[in-house]
Design an enzyme around this catalytic site. Structure first.
Site, PDB file in Angstrom:
ATOM      1  N   HIS A 452      19.934 -11.802 -40.605  1.00  9.10           N
ATOM      2  CA  HIS A 452      21.217 -12.482 -40.402  1.00  9.10           C
ATOM      3  C   HIS A 452      21.278 -13.838 -41.088  1.00  9.10           C
ATOM      4  CE1 HIS A 452      25.108 -12.338 -38.884  1.00  9.10           C
ATOM      5  NE2 HIS A 452      24.902 -12.298 -37.586  1.00  9.10           N
ATOM      6  N   ASP A 456      25.650 -10.877 -43.560  1.00  9.44           N
ATOM      7  CA  ASP A 456      26.596 -10.989 -42.446  1.00  9.44           C
ATOM      8  C   ASP A 456      26.885  -9.612 -41.861  1.00  9.44           C
ATOM      9  OD1 ASP A 456      29.220  -9.893 -43.792  1.00  9.44           O
ATOM     10  OD2 ASP A 456      28.376 -11.320 -45.218  1.00  9.44           O
TER      11      ASP A 456
END
Length: 482
Positions: A452, A456
């Site tokens: 992350h 995204d």
């Protein structure tokens, strides 16, 4: 007389000849064949198999042994012609770079540093389990004989708070241990005829205590050294703990894929190809990575750059992204030596049959624990077919320095509503009933995880949707094959 002299001379000549040959053999040099630097920072390896034994005659380039590092399996070949005089390691033993593997008796001169050094006897005394046990027993006996009362810290605290000397209290526990009830009896807070096994403290008869059972260990614990692929997994998963994982799960109807594989299975068998579902999963991922190259990437050591595996170079937020073209898709594989993650090179250029052949080759090498280093480096994206063992959803762990991984569950036959909303009309004499049709569908679950920090959630979801589209419509996938 002359015959006796001749016989004596002949005997002396024979003895001299035997002595000469023995002396010659005794002075043949013995050299140490040492483990050379394998590269990649490998400091030690595990000896998996010996191809020679003491007394064997070997020549240059003959196989000596096979060793396994935490990265690859390597076959060691001889640099000498001669006779093997000593093996320094047992099978599954660890050998360090620079240490001797074998002693070889060779003819000719050798350098001094190759001659074996004499082993020095170590004076350190090691204690045996029996000696440890005897010392522990003697320590226990001495602690009991020096007047120290056996009691738990809680009992000692209770005695200290009430200013009671434990030596004055008669212990009723095992080996005279003072229990809490013994202290309370001494203080008069519990009647002397009360026992913990009684439900009525006013009774004058103590219930018989059950005989204490003794349990013995069935066998001794065994310490198993961490070797081979498992050592590499420990290092990799430790690094993976630094990555913030983002998870995304989905369900896919693979009825069309099941039908297509059934049609191709006999055709593949004629070409000696074992066609499972995994080649389709890998090829669909490769096609989807063309549209989402940010997932076919790795990060550098300092996390300053993202290396995308596509064909151009771009700048994002002043950070350079070095973009390459290969889809080297890794396959998480369960082997007798532990988890190993080899990769199939250039999946974007391979057909489904070619990918299937590579999978078969890697699986056979994994069973023998002989996956080469070239198959373990350069991966860009990982898939794990956990469904081959069982289960549906999983929480896969990213294989650093990659940025994404997918875990595929087992194919299940489940009831689902017809995707075209077809209905069945049931008519009787009183009313009309419309029912949505429920069908049996072949369904798989997939679990995606991404780094992350650089990926995204929307990108991961869109990639998953494209991969899902190719599996639900395999004709679209086949149309794009080159």
């Amino acid at each position: 007389m002359m015959a006796a002299r001749l016989l004596g001379t002949s005997s002396r000549i024979a003895k001299f000849s035997r002595h000469f040959h023995t002396a010659k053999a005794a002075f043949l040099p013995v050299v140490q064949f040492k483990l050379s630097d394998i590269g990649e920072g490998i400091a030690e390896v595990q000896v998996k198999e010996w191809y020679v034994k003491e007394g064997d005659t070997i020549s240059q380039f003959d196989k000596v042994c096979e060793v396994q590092s935490d990265k690859a399996a390597v076959t060691i070949s001889s640099r000498y012609d001669g006779i093997v005089r000593k093996l320094y390691h047992d099978v599954d033993g660890m050998a360090r770079v620079g240490q001797a593997l074998i002693d070889v008796e060779v003819e000719g001169n050798v350098e001094e540093d190759e001659k074996p050094k004499k082993e020095e006897k170590k004076g350190a005394v090691t204690s045996t389990p029996q000696a440890s046990k005897e010392s522990a027993t003697s320590a226990s006996e001495s602690s009991a004989s020096d007047g120290k009362v056996l009691a738990t810290p809680a009992v000692r605290r209770l005695a200290m708070e009430n200013k009671v000397k434990l030596s004055s209290v008669r212990g009723s526990g095992k080996e005279g241990r003072v229990l809490k009830e013994d202290v309370l009896k001494f203080l008069g807070q519990v009647p002397a005829d009360h026992s913990s096994g009684s439900t009525n403290i006013r009774t004058t008869h103590q219930a018989p205590l059950p005989a204490a059972k003794s349990y013995e260990a069935l066998k001794e614990d065994v310490a198993v050294p961490i070797r081979g692929y498992t050592r590499a997994m420990i290092k990799t998963m430790t690094e993976a703990l630094k990555i913030p994982h983002f998870g995304y799960n989905d369900e896919i109807n693979v009825d069309a894929l099941v039908k297509l594989r059934g049609e191709l299975k006999d055709f593949a068998k004629e070409r000696h190809v074992k066609l499972s579902y995994m080649p389709f999963f890998i090829k669909a991922a490769s096609l989807a990575l063309f549209e989402f190259p940010g997932l076919n990437a790795t990060t550098d050591d300092k996390l300053e750059n993202i290396i995308h595996k596509v064909s151009t170079s771009i700048m994002v937020n002043t950070q350079k992204l070095i973009l390459k073209a290969s889809h080297n898709i890794c396959l998480a594989m369960d082997t007798p030596g532990g988890l190993v993650v080899p990769n199939i090179k250039n999946c974007e250029q391979r057909s489904i049959f070619e990918i299937a052949q590579e999978i078969t080759r890697l699986m056979e090498a994994g069973k023998r624990q002989q996956i080469g280093r070239e198959d373990l480096v350069g991966g860009t994206f990982t898939l794990s077919n956990i469904g081959a063992i069982g289960g549906t959803y999983a929480s896969p762990v990213i294989f650093p320095p990659q940025v994404a991984i997918g875990a595929i569950g087992a194919i299940e036959r489940l009831p689902r509503f017809d995707k075209h909303d077809n209905v069945q009309l049931n008519i009787n004499c009183f009313l009309e009933i419309y029912l949505f049709q429920v069908i049996a569908a072949n369904v798989i679950k997939v679990s995606w995880c991404a780094d992350h920090r650089v990926v995204d959630g929307a990108t991961m979801a869109r990639f998953g949707n494209r991969w899902k589209f190719y599996l639900e419509h395999p004709s679209a996938m086949l149309a794009q094959l080159k």
